[in-house]
Design a protein around this motif. Structure first.
Motif, PDB file in Angstrom:
ATOM      1  N   THR A  95       6.788  11.915  -1.732  1.00 52.18           N
ATOM      2  CA  THR A  95       6.856  10.483  -0.773  1.00 52.18           C
ATOM      3  C   THR A  95       7.194  11.305   0.407  1.00 52.18           C
ATOM      4  OG1 THR A  95       7.617   9.310  -2.608  1.00 52.18           O
ATOM      5  CG2 THR A  95       7.988   8.367  -0.196  1.00 52.18           C
ATOM      6  N   ARG A  98       4.009  13.002   2.026  1.00 54.81           N
ATOM      7  CA  ARG A  98       2.776  12.350   2.159  1.00 54.81           C
ATOM      8  C   ARG A  98       3.130  10.985   2.981  1.00 54.81           C
ATOM      9  NH1 ARG A  98      -1.585  14.876   1.111  1.00 54.81           N
ATOM     10  NH2 ARG A  98      -1.789  15.758  -1.018  1.00 54.81           N
ATOM     11  N   MET A  99       4.383  11.097   3.530  1.00 59.24           N
ATOM     12  CA  MET A  99       4.686   9.724   4.437  1.00 59.24           C
ATOM     13  C   MET A  99       3.791   9.624   5.733  1.00 59.24           C
ATOM     14  SD  MET A  99       6.645   7.160   4.024  1.00 59.24           S
ATOM     15  CE  MET A  99       6.443   5.830   4.962  1.00 59.24           C
ATOM     16  N   GLU A 101       0.550  10.152   6.173  1.00 64.07           N
ATOM     17  CA  GLU A 101      -0.554   9.461   5.458  1.00 64.07           C
ATOM     18  C   GLU A 101      -0.414   8.090   5.114  1.00 64.07           C
ATOM     19  OE1 GLU A 101      -2.816  11.998   2.627  1.00 64.07           O
ATOM     20  OE2 GLU A 101      -1.223  13.552   3.055  1.00 64.07           O
ATOM     21  N   VAL A 102       0.828   7.678   4.493  1.00 61.53           N
ATOM     22  CA  VAL A 102       1.344   6.191   4.376  1.00 61.53           C
ATOM     23  C   VAL A 102       1.307   5.584   5.497  1.00 61.53           C
ATOM     24  CG1 VAL A 102       2.817   4.805   3.204  1.00 61.53           C
ATOM     25  CG2 VAL A 102       2.287   6.889   1.970  1.00 61.53           C
ATOM     26  N   SER A 103       1.977   6.193   6.456  1.00 64.96           N
ATOM     27  CA  SER A 103       2.152   5.423   7.709  1.00 64.96           C
ATOM     28  C   SER A 103       0.805   5.041   8.517  1.00 64.96           C
ATOM     29  CB  SER A 103       3.034   6.108   8.513  1.00 64.96           C
ATOM     30  OG  SER A 103       4.525   6.353   8.035  1.00 64.96           O
ATOM     31  N   ALA A 105      -1.972   4.853   6.885  1.00 62.79           N
ATOM     32  CA  ALA A 105      -2.654   3.959   6.307  1.00 62.79           C
ATOM     33  C   ALA A 105      -2.189   2.429   6.576  1.00 62.79           C
ATOM     34  CB  ALA A 105      -2.682   4.240   4.697  1.00 62.79           C
ATOM     35  N   ARG A 106      -1.100   2.317   6.661  1.00 61.17           N
ATOM     36  CA  ARG A 106      -0.492   1.050   7.013  1.00 61.17           C
ATOM     37  C   ARG A 106      -0.798   0.615   8.229  1.00 61.17           C
ATOM     38  NH1 ARG A 106       6.002   1.872   5.137  1.00 61.17           N
ATOM     39  NH2 ARG A 106       5.390   1.686   2.865  1.00 61.17           N
TER      40      ARG A 106
END
Length: 116
Positions: A95, A98-99, A101-103, A105-106
């Motif tokens: 996590t 990859r945070m 990339e997650v941010s 994407a959000r």
């Protein structure tokens, strides 16, 4: 409810993850564990107690109450608990990696859906 799902919920709960990861380092007393977890997110005595009892019931944690004054209780991982904690730590590390990339994407999702 399926017993497998229930154990998964205990291990991956908000406090379960943090307890398991901190106990991977070494055994902790209740107050030490509460302080360590509190650095990430404050936890009430009640919630920490419930989490420890649940994980102890599931065989993940060993509670060692020493007959001294004042009372001393140490919490440590069992072999099963150590295995679960290592799995959870791997997910936590993933996590963190990859945070970004997650941010992103959000942000894309919110922009496409017209959210602020």
């Amino acid at each position: 409810m399926c017993p497998y799902r229930l154990v998964l919920e205990h291990v991956t709960s908000r406090w379960g993850v943090l307890v398991l990861i901190h106990l991977l380092e070494r055994p902790h007393r209740f107050s030490e564990l509460r302080r360590a977890i509190g650095e990430v997110r404050p936890v009430s005595e009640k919630m920490l107690t419930q989490t420890l009892q649940t994980l102890e019931r599931d065989g993940m944690i060993h509670r060692d109450a020493k007959p001294v004054i004042p009372p001393r209780v140490d919490y440590s991982l069992t072999d099963v608990g150590r295995e679960a904690a290592e799995q959870v730590r791997g997910l936590a590390e993933w996590t963190v990696r990859r945070m970004g990339e997650v941010s992103e994407a959000r942000e894309r999702y919110d922009a496409e859906k017209g959210r602020a």
